[in-house]
Design a protein around this motif. Structure first.
Motif, PDB file in Angstrom:
ATOM      1  N   ARG A 156       0.982  -0.815   0.061  1.00  0.00           N
ATOM      2  CA  ARG A 156       0.087   0.182   0.258  1.00  0.00           C
ATOM      3  C   ARG A 156       0.675   1.025   0.247  1.00  0.00           C
ATOM      4  NH1 ARG A 156      -3.286  -2.871   3.700  1.00  0.00           N
ATOM      5  NH2 ARG A 156      -2.554  -1.532   5.190  1.00  0.00           N
ATOM      6  N   LEU A 157       2.188   1.194   1.444  1.00  0.00           N
ATOM      7  CA  LEU A 157       2.901   2.297   1.162  1.00  0.00           C
ATOM      8  C   LEU A 157       3.497   2.247  -0.499  1.00  0.00           C
ATOM      9  CD1 LEU A 157       4.505   1.684   4.304  1.00  0.00           C
ATOM     10  CD2 LEU A 157       2.362   3.395   3.676  1.00  0.00           C
ATOM     11  N   ALA A 158       3.451   1.420  -1.189  1.00  0.00           N
ATOM     12  CA  ALA A 158       4.785   1.604  -2.557  1.00  0.00           C
ATOM     13  C   ALA A 158       3.710   2.030  -3.567  1.00  0.00           C
ATOM     14  CB  ALA A 158       5.328   0.355  -2.360  1.00  0.00           C
ATOM     15  N   SER A 159       2.937   1.984  -3.269  1.00  0.00           N
ATOM     16  CA  SER A 159       1.820   2.111  -4.704  1.00  0.00           C
ATOM     17  C   SER A 159       1.760   3.459  -4.209  1.00  0.00           C
ATOM     18  CB  SER A 159       0.518   0.896  -4.897  1.00  0.00           C
ATOM     19  OG  SER A 159      -0.273   0.797  -3.604  1.00  0.00           O
ATOM     20  N   GLN A 160       0.551   3.807  -3.368  1.00  0.00           N
ATOM     21  CA  GLN A 160       0.523   4.920  -3.308  1.00  0.00           C
ATOM     22  C   GLN A 160       1.219   6.195  -3.349  1.00  0.00           C
ATOM     23  OE1 GLN A 160      -2.104   6.207  -2.705  1.00  0.00           O
ATOM     24  NE2 GLN A 160      -2.223   8.492  -3.107  1.00  0.00           N
ATOM     25  N   THR A 161       2.539   5.729  -2.754  1.00  0.00           N
ATOM     26  CA  THR A 161       4.190   6.252  -2.772  1.00  0.00           C
ATOM     27  C   THR A 161       4.751   6.709  -4.641  1.00  0.00           C
ATOM     28  OG1 THR A 161       4.894   6.057  -1.163  1.00  0.00           O
ATOM     29  CG2 THR A 161       6.530   7.159  -3.185  1.00  0.00           C
ATOM     30  N   VAL A 162       4.175   5.668  -5.447  1.00  0.00           N
ATOM     31  CA  VAL A 162       4.037   5.893  -6.747  1.00  0.00           C
ATOM     32  C   VAL A 162       3.171   6.329  -7.996  1.00  0.00           C
ATOM     33  CG1 VAL A 162       4.508   4.380  -9.226  1.00  0.00           C
ATOM     34  CG2 VAL A 162       5.322   3.693  -7.261  1.00  0.00           C
ATOM     35  N   VAL A 183       3.982  15.233 -11.191  1.00  0.00           N
ATOM     36  CA  VAL A 183       5.097  15.182 -12.135  1.00  0.00           C
ATOM     37  C   VAL A 183       4.197  15.538 -13.523  1.00  0.00           C
ATOM     38  CG1 VAL A 183       6.227  13.985 -14.149  1.00  0.00           C
ATOM     39  CG2 VAL A 183       7.084  13.342 -11.926  1.00  0.00           C
ATOM     40  N   ARG A 184       2.886  15.693 -13.345  1.00  0.00           N
ATOM     41  CA  ARG A 184       1.766  14.994 -14.407  1.00  0.00           C
ATOM     42  C   ARG A 184       1.104  16.947 -14.293  1.00  0.00           C
ATOM     43  NH1 ARG A 184      -3.624  11.952 -14.497  1.00  0.00           N
ATOM     44  NH2 ARG A 184      -4.526  13.364 -12.831  1.00  0.00           N
ATOM     45  N   ASP A 185       0.376  16.661 -13.221  1.00  0.00           N
ATOM     46  CA  ASP A 185       0.240  17.773 -12.878  1.00  0.00           C
ATOM     47  C   ASP A 185       0.550  19.037 -12.347  1.00  0.00           C
ATOM     48  OD1 ASP A 185      -2.397  16.458 -12.898  1.00  0.00           O
ATOM     49  OD2 ASP A 185      -2.922  16.339 -10.441  1.00  0.00           O
ATOM     50  N   THR A 186       2.062  19.545 -12.034  1.00  0.00           N
ATOM     51  CA  THR A 186       2.688  20.165 -11.316  1.00  0.00           C
ATOM     52  C   THR A 186       3.930  20.888 -12.937  1.00  0.00           C
ATOM     53  OG1 THR A 186       4.743  19.177 -10.864  1.00  0.00           O
ATOM     54  CG2 THR A 186       2.881  19.514  -8.697  1.00  0.00           C
ATOM     55  N   GLY A 187       3.717  20.169 -13.635  1.00  0.00           N
ATOM     56  CA  GLY A 187       4.697  20.401 -14.859  1.00  0.00           C
ATOM     57  C   GLY A 187       5.466  20.606 -14.651  1.00  0.00           C
ATOM     58  N   MET A 188       6.573  20.218 -13.314  1.00  0.00           N
ATOM     59  CA  MET A 188       7.883  20.181 -13.486  1.00  0.00           C
ATOM     60  C   MET A 188       8.871  18.929 -14.109  1.00  0.00           C
ATOM     61  SD  MET A 188       7.375  21.941  -9.424  1.00  0.00           S
ATOM     62  CE  MET A 188       8.684  21.870  -8.707  1.00  0.00           C
ATOM     63  N   HIS A 189       9.592  19.407 -13.668  1.00  0.00           N
ATOM     64  CA  HIS A 189      10.967  18.627 -14.313  1.00  0.00           C
ATOM     65  C   HIS A 189      11.219  17.414 -13.307  1.00  0.00           C
ATOM     66  CE1 HIS A 189      14.115  16.438 -15.711  1.00  0.00           C
ATOM     67  NE2 HIS A 189      14.734  17.090 -16.619  1.00  0.00           N
ATOM     68  N   PRO A 190      10.502  16.044 -13.053  1.00  0.00           N
ATOM     69  CA  PRO A 190      10.493  15.110 -11.957  1.00  0.00           C
ATOM     70  C   PRO A 190      12.373  15.699 -11.892  1.00  0.00           C
ATOM     71  CG  PRO A 190      11.236  14.272 -14.765  1.00  0.00           C
ATOM     72  CD  PRO A 190      11.061  15.447 -15.025  1.00  0.00           C
TER      73      PRO A 190
END
Length: 262
Positions: free
Chosen positions: A200-206, A213-220
């Protein structure tokens, strides 16, 4: 006439149907489907009211738009056997490896064609669907198609020459991300965290990281830097991943998946 007919009702087609119904974009009774697996059709009929077709021609005759969702090896036979019935009809396809120019060799010029490449996260409403820019859809048909796949997640339009690499990234990468989630969880289980909690922790973190990345448009890379305090634990982990070749391993995976075997 039903708004949408399905030829083939495997996991992806089922995800498309149920996602469209769950989002309210379609009602189950506005759809019809044919599949050799009658029990699958019966289950979907009970779940959402989708109508059962007796054959592929039955789907074509009773649908405003048809979605082809069969194994790629079966596409050519279906197109050849139903070429006349598909005249003046609109065909959407999610068959891997089939793009506009390939379809055009088998279908009459009056058939409207559009190839779409969804991926398996569509089953939970977080899919990535790629629409081929070269298509015959009218503005109304394209609006319908975009709304249909938007019910399953995000939609991107790509030129024909980029469909292959785009589809490799969105179609194959879920498997590699699942491997990464499993590995992260294994690392935590090693130190005593219960496996169900670790997953649960790993999947939610991913999930959350991808959304940032998608919503902020910031460089990863910038987002990564923001987590790495000087001399901290995260940068030590970054060093270990670089030593382990994470970046080149991911790039090599893309290369292996995109290149055809000799």
């Amino acid at each position: 006439m039903k708004k949408l007919g399905f030829i083939g009702m495997g996991n992806m087609a089922s995800a498309i149907l149920l996602g469209a119904v769950k989002s309210g974009f379609l009602k189950g009774e506005e759809t019809i489907a044919y599949d050799p697996n009658d029990s699958k059709l019966n289950g979907l009929n009970r779940e959402c009211g989708m109508a059962k077709a007796t054959s592929i021609p039955d789907v074509i005759d009773n649908s405003e738009m048809i979605l082809l969702a069969v194994k790629p090896k079966n596409v050519e036979n279906i197109l050849s056997e139903n070429r006349d019935q598909l005249k003046n009809r609109t065909l959407l396809s999610v068959a891997a490896g089939w793009q506009y120019n390939r379809f055009r060799r088998f279908l009459d010029i009056s058939t409207h064609i559009c190839a779409i490449m969804p991926n398996t996260p569509a089953m939970v409403g977080e899919g990535m669907s790629i629409i081929e820019a070269t298509n015959d859809l009218s503005p109304k048909e394209m609006a319908f198609t975009r709304q249909l796949f938007a019910a399953l997640g995000q939609v991107e339009e790509l030129s024909s020459d980029l469909m292959g690499i785009g589809g490799t990234l969105s179609g194959c990468a879920p498997a590699w991300v699942f491997m990464m989630i499993e590995a992260l969880a294994d690392g935590a289980v090693y130190y005593g965290l219960p496996r169900d909690i670790a997953y649960r922790l790993a999947s939610q973190t991913v999930l959350g990281s991808g959304k940032m990345v998608r919503d902020t448009g910031m460089h990863p890379g910038k987002l990564k830097d923001d987590v790495c305090s000087p001399g901290g634990i995260t940068i030590r982990g970054v060093k270990a991943l670089e030593e382990g070749g994470l970046r080149i391993a991911m790039m090599n995976a893309m290369d292996a998946a995109y290149k055809k075997p000799d």
